[in-house]
Design an enzyme around this catalytic site. Structure first.
Site, PDB file in Angstrom:
ATOM      1  N   HIS A 206     -33.721 -14.996  41.636  1.00 45.79           N
ATOM      2  CA  HIS A 206     -35.064 -14.896  42.135  1.00 45.79           C
ATOM      3  C   HIS A 206     -35.131 -13.561  42.728  1.00 45.79           C
ATOM      4  O   HIS A 206     -34.156 -13.219  43.586  1.00 45.79           O
ATOM      5  CB  HIS A 206     -35.421 -16.148  43.043  1.00 45.79           C
ATOM      6  CG  HIS A 206     -35.777 -17.336  42.376  1.00 45.79           C
ATOM      7  ND1 HIS A 206     -34.851 -17.960  41.431  1.00 45.79           N
ATOM      8  CD2 HIS A 206     -36.884 -17.881  42.188  1.00 45.79           C
ATOM      9  CE1 HIS A 206     -35.594 -19.056  41.181  1.00 45.79           C
ATOM     10  NE2 HIS A 206     -36.748 -19.070  41.292  1.00 45.79           N
TER      11      HIS A 206
ATOM     12  N   ASN B  55     -25.228 -13.652  43.883  1.00 43.87           N
ATOM     13  CA  ASN B  55     -26.490 -14.468  43.731  1.00 43.87           C
ATOM     14  C   ASN B  55     -26.234 -15.712  45.015  1.00 43.87           C
ATOM     15  O   ASN B  55     -26.844 -15.827  45.708  1.00 43.87           O
ATOM     16  CB  ASN B  55     -27.081 -14.750  42.609  1.00 43.87           C
ATOM     17  CG  ASN B  55     -28.205 -15.509  42.452  1.00 43.87           C
ATOM     18  OD1 ASN B  55     -29.236 -15.409  43.811  1.00 43.87           O
ATOM     19  ND2 ASN B  55     -28.859 -16.131  41.614  1.00 43.87           N
TER      20      ASN B  55
END
Length: 307
Positions: free
Chosen positions: A177, A207
């Protein structure tokens, strides 16, 4: 007289047959239209940009219907002297002032969502940048929103310019994201955050580790800020970037997160290599960020920088 009378009768008989033959077709079209409308209304709230009408077009055209959607429905920014002046006319609220000016590239399109906006690149199949306007109330509200994890391809982008779900499967990269799901203050914005237009191929360890900490630290800062904080997030690519999937989604060498506090006019930029070995490092200045990327995301003259 007899010829004219025969002609009229012939015409009426032909007309009756035509009506009789077309009625089932009209009925079928009506039924399909009602079904599609119901389906669209039912899914539009959960995935407002995820409904892909393009996949239905061949069938609808075979019924004699016109094309239902233009593939390049997302606005294209204006090019000026090797740069692009964005407008984001449908969602100016996400920006702290004048719109960003970025280097011109192939197929850049502007996408507005309920809680963020994206300048998308059809060349890399990823964002150029994603921008959010955050404040204390939004961060507090986001704590009560359940994560959905329902990823979808962005239906407003032409198929040739977007990532597909299959591109990430088996790639070894996570769907990272840019506007974090953890920032979303409503069920609708949470659903929208899972558009693949909001994703880049990201190293899984990075991440889940350092990048996740940067996102959490940004939320903590916003929760203490006096007013609006604008956050720009995006990828940076090497000259010859690797790619994943049949859509050739580009893999970034670095990720950035630019934080701008509108109340204090302070800014800083997290600059992270997209690697498992990366650690959270001190931020760089906005001026250094512009030098490295050519992205002019803020009204430069109003800034005070950190460090």
């Amino acid at each position: 007289m007899s010829r004219k009378s025969t002609g009229r009768r012939g015409t009426k008989t032909s007309s009756r047959k035509k009506v009789g033959q077309s009625s089932p077709s009209r009925f079928l079209k009506s039924v399909i239209a009602a079904a599609l409308t119901s389906f669209g209304l039912a899914t539009a709230w959960l995935h407002p940009q995820g409904l892909n009408w393009q996949s239905l077009e061949p069938f609808l055209v075979s019924l004699g219907w016109p094309t239902v959607v233009q593939q390049d429905s997302a606005p294209v920014p204006a090019a000026i002297d090797g740069y692009v002046q964005t407008s984001f006319a449908q969602c100016p609220q996400f920006f702290p002032g004048s719109r960003p000016v970025v280097p011109m590239a192939y197929a850049q399109r502007e996408l507005c969502f309920s809680a963020f906006a994206i300048l998308h690149s059809g060349q890399t199949k990823t964002p150029v940048f994603v921008v959010q306007r955050l404040n204390r109330q939004q961060i507090q509200s986001a704590k009560g929103v359940k994560r959905t994890d329902r990823f979808y391809a962005e239906g407003r982008l032409p198929q040739a310019e977007r990532a597909e779900l299959n591109d990430y499967r088996g790639s070894g990269f996570s769907r990272g994201h840019m506007a974090p799901a953890g920032d979303m203050a409503s069920a609708q914005s949470m659903a929208q955050s899972f558009s693949l237009a909001n994703m880049v191929p990201q190293n899984q360890a990075h991440n889940a580790g350092p990048w996740n900490k940067i996102e959490a630290d940004t939320r903590k800062y916003v929760a203490r800020a006096a007013g609006n904080v604008y956050v720009f997030t995006g990828p940076v690519y090497a000259r010859r970037a690797a790619s994943i999937g049949s859509s050739q989604v580009a893999v970034p060498s670095h990720l950035f997160k630019l934080v701008y506090d509108a109340s204090t006019r302070r800014s800083w930029v997290h600059w992270q290599a997209n690697q498992a070995s990366t650690r959270v490092s001190p931020p760089i200045s906005y001026e250094e960020f512009v030098r490295r990327t050519g992205l002019h995301l803020l009204p430069d003259s109003s800034l005070k920088t950190l460090g």
